[in-house]
Scaffold this motif. Structure first.
Motif, PDB file in Angstrom:
ATOM      1  N   ASP A 166      -2.228   6.294   1.801  1.00 30.08           N
ATOM      2  CA  ASP A 166      -0.960   6.108   1.028  1.00 30.08           C
ATOM      3  C   ASP A 166      -1.121   5.406  -0.300  1.00 30.08           C
ATOM      4  OD1 ASP A 166      -1.956   3.831   2.365  1.00 30.08           O
ATOM      5  OD2 ASP A 166      -0.092   3.588   3.324  1.00 30.08           O
ATOM      6  N   GLY A 167      -2.091   5.461  -1.003  1.00 37.52           N
ATOM      7  CA  GLY A 167      -2.159   4.668  -2.219  1.00 37.52           C
ATOM      8  C   GLY A 167      -3.382   4.728  -2.922  1.00 37.52           C
ATOM      9  N   THR A 168      -3.812   4.048  -3.864  1.00 36.40           N
ATOM     10  CA  THR A 168      -5.235   3.702  -4.532  1.00 36.40           C
ATOM     11  C   THR A 168      -5.693   2.646  -4.303  1.00 36.40           C
ATOM     12  OG1 THR A 168      -4.465   3.092  -6.644  1.00 36.40           O
ATOM     13  CG2 THR A 168      -4.245   5.354  -6.322  1.00 36.40           C
ATOM     14  N   PHE A 169      -6.951   2.299  -4.481  1.00 38.40           N
ATOM     15  CA  PHE A 169      -7.842   1.109  -4.189  1.00 38.40           C
ATOM     16  C   PHE A 169      -7.437   0.099  -5.187  1.00 38.40           C
ATOM     17  CE2 PHE A 169     -10.292   3.344  -1.298  1.00 38.40           C
ATOM     18  CZ  PHE A 169     -10.250   2.463  -0.124  1.00 38.40           C
ATOM     19  N   GLY A 170      -6.632   0.574  -6.403  1.00 36.01           N
ATOM     20  CA  GLY A 170      -6.213  -0.460  -7.585  1.00 36.01           C
ATOM     21  C   GLY A 170      -5.298  -1.386  -6.978  1.00 36.01           C
ATOM     22  N   GLN A 171      -4.279  -0.667  -6.023  1.00 40.68           N
ATOM     23  CA  GLN A 171      -3.133  -1.302  -5.208  1.00 40.68           C
ATOM     24  C   GLN A 171      -3.665  -1.943  -3.853  1.00 40.68           C
ATOM     25  OE1 GLN A 171      -1.488   2.618  -4.800  1.00 40.68           O
ATOM     26  NE2 GLN A 171       0.328   2.059  -6.102  1.00 40.68           N
ATOM     27  N   VAL A 172      -4.778  -2.182  -3.646  1.00 40.28           N
ATOM     28  CA  VAL A 172      -5.373  -3.036  -2.538  1.00 40.28           C
ATOM     29  C   VAL A 172      -5.956  -4.377  -2.761  1.00 40.28           C
ATOM     30  CG1 VAL A 172      -7.015  -3.029  -0.682  1.00 40.28           C
ATOM     31  CG2 VAL A 172      -6.271  -0.753  -1.381  1.00 40.28           C
ATOM     32  N   PRO A 173      -5.217  -5.369  -2.385  1.00 39.17           N
ATOM     33  CA  PRO A 173      -5.126  -6.700  -2.979  1.00 39.17           C
ATOM     34  C   PRO A 173      -6.564  -7.183  -2.106  1.00 39.17           C
ATOM     35  CG  PRO A 173      -3.352  -6.861  -1.233  1.00 39.17           C
ATOM     36  CD  PRO A 173      -4.005  -5.285  -1.669  1.00 39.17           C
ATOM     37  N   GLY A 174      -7.505  -7.707  -2.807  1.00 39.93           N
ATOM     38  CA  GLY A 174      -8.662  -8.561  -2.297  1.00 39.93           C
ATOM     39  C   GLY A 174      -9.521  -7.846  -1.205  1.00 39.93           C
ATOM     40  N   LEU A 175      -9.838  -6.407  -1.751  1.00 43.60           N
ATOM     41  CA  LEU A 175     -10.762  -5.700  -1.009  1.00 43.60           C
ATOM     42  C   LEU A 175     -12.019  -6.160  -0.974  1.00 43.60           C
ATOM     43  CD1 LEU A 175     -11.074  -2.712   0.448  1.00 43.60           C
ATOM     44  CD2 LEU A 175     -11.810  -1.979  -1.979  1.00 43.60           C
TER      45      LEU A 175
END
Length: 429
Positions: free
Chosen positions: A102-111
């Motif tokens: 439901d999105g991209t990893f650029g939108q994932v905070p603190g991976l």
């Protein structure tokens, strides 16, 4: 502990490891699903069974497991277990993969990815800082080198998602299925939340929240005795004391056993006729329910094995989820079923023609789980077990409590005209 940059590698001990794929818990952030892909010397999966994720949580070898999702202390993580001692010789690498539906990893905070031992020692940690439009991501890999194991911070993303990853490693629809969001279930991974350098995102520990963190037990476990897991090691015959303040008339706990050279294990509570374990562990691993004393307080265990062993005492929240689909494994195991009435197909093989026995447990209070359970499968001289049994609506604790078998459990929806027997109310709700 080793904090790593992209491309770096570091040695890891050849022991059972826990791997967290985590991020900051921020409302509206994309869901990240974790998976492990077992690759051969050619860098390919040998089949769909080499892809371990939330809908296929156990590899046929038992070496790799998806053990659930944990949330707390501002973090959200999915946990994998990789027992390096049990990884098949044909497997040269184990990829640690994340996917976004439901999105991209650029939108994932603190991976981040974190690798730790079962006694909570963190051996490697890698924070992803350069993700952009990717929807699938190889965070790291465990790989063989000169007879030892190492972890590499890979940090390779795929803007075309799991299709791109499939192109690189083979496989089929099972790779694509990894992208489906995982159900949020309690994780049995008792890994400690560790300190980190300034600016680094710490990982969440499902079994042991950080000091000051307020983490509620999962809703189905309200009223359970919750505690930080206890690990005990030894060789040969030894008596150990589980120094926990078990409550009077409390519910069972889970005893996880691992052996090295010899499969046969005996674990006995003095003064009781029945043993906790008195059987072979076909893959040097098994989990069984253990009932504390009615008066509560510490518990003594007498352990016998001809080699080295490890016991871990876990709360009932560590039960593996039993969901629709197929799960494979061996020996003793403890599952949680929370869904509607269902049909359970049981397939098991043991060339030694041993016992195979399954029960389910339920009750209105935690203490009710001390009572005898309902037996659903019983095979004496059971070389081949072929059964279909009806499970009532959950939540239930389902146990394989006598087995030297390699088994396969497949859960299907109950037929429309099948009564949802025994709908449960009370503490498990």
């Amino acid at each position: 502990m080793t904090y790593m940059i992209k491309g770096a590698n570091a040695p890891v001990p050849a022991v059972p490891l826990r791997v967290a794929v985590g991020r900051q818990s921020v409302p509206g952030a994309p869901t990240v699903s974790a998976a492990a892909l077992l690759l051969d010397a050619a860098g390919a999966v040998r089949g769909d069974a080499d892809i371990v994720f939330h809908h296929r949580p156990v590899h046929p070898s038992g070496a790799v497991r998806h053990v659930g999702t944990g949330q707390g202390a501002g973090q959200l993580a999915e946990w994998l277990e990789v027992d390096l001692l049990r990884v098949e010789p044909d497997v040269q690498r184990v990829l640690i993969v994340g996917s976004c539906a439901d999105g991209t990893f650029g939108q994932v905070p603190g991976l981040y990815a974190q690798v730790s031992t079962f006694d909570a020692a963190v051996v490697a940690q890698y924070a992803v800082t350069d993700a952009t439009a990717e929807t699938a991501f190889v965070l790291g890999e465990l790989y063989r080198r000169d007879g030892a194991w190492r972890f590499r911070a890979v940090g390779q993303g795929y803007e075309d998602g799991l299709a791109g990853l499939t192109r690189d490693v083979g496989g089929s629809g099972a790779v694509t299925a990894v992208a489906a969001p995982a159900p949020v279930t309690p994780s049995p991974a008792p890994v400690t939340l560790v300190s980190a350098p300034a600016g680094f995102v710490p990982a969440y520990a499902a079994g042991a929240p950080a000091v000051g963190a307020s983490v509620e037990p999962p809703s189905w476990a309200a009223g359970f005795f919750m505690f930080e897991p206890r690990v005990y090691r030894g060789k040969g015959a030894k008596t150990v004391t589980v120094d926990l303040p078990f409550p009077p008339n409390g519910e069972p706990v889970i005893l996880e056993a691992r052996t090295e050279e010899y499969n046969f294990l005996s674990v006995k509570i003095p003064g009781r006729e029945d043993d906790v374990f008195l059987s072979d562990l076909p893959d040097h691993y098994g989990r069984q329910l253990m009932v504390p004393h009615r008066k509560g307080g510490p518990l003594t265990l007498k352990v016998r094995n001809s080699g080295a062993w490890q016991l871990t005492v876990l709360p009932l929240s560590a039960a593996l989820p039993l969901d629709f689909g197929t799960v494979t494994g061996s020996g003793h195991e403890v599952f949680l079923r929370t869904g509607p009435a269902a049909e359970l197909k049981v397939r098991a093989e043991d060339r030694h023609k041993g016992w195979f026995q399954m029960h389910y447990h339920w009750g209105d209070t935690p203490g009710d789980l001390r009572r005898p359970a309902k037996r659903i499968v019983y095979e004496w001289n059971g070389r081949r077990v072929r059964e279909k049994v009806a499970l009532p609506s959950g939540p239930l604790l389902v146990t394989i409590d006598k087995s030297r078998h390699q088994w396969e459990l497949t859960l299907d929806a109950a037929a429309p005209d099948e009564p949802a027997r025994g709908a449960r109310k009370g503490w498990l709700r």
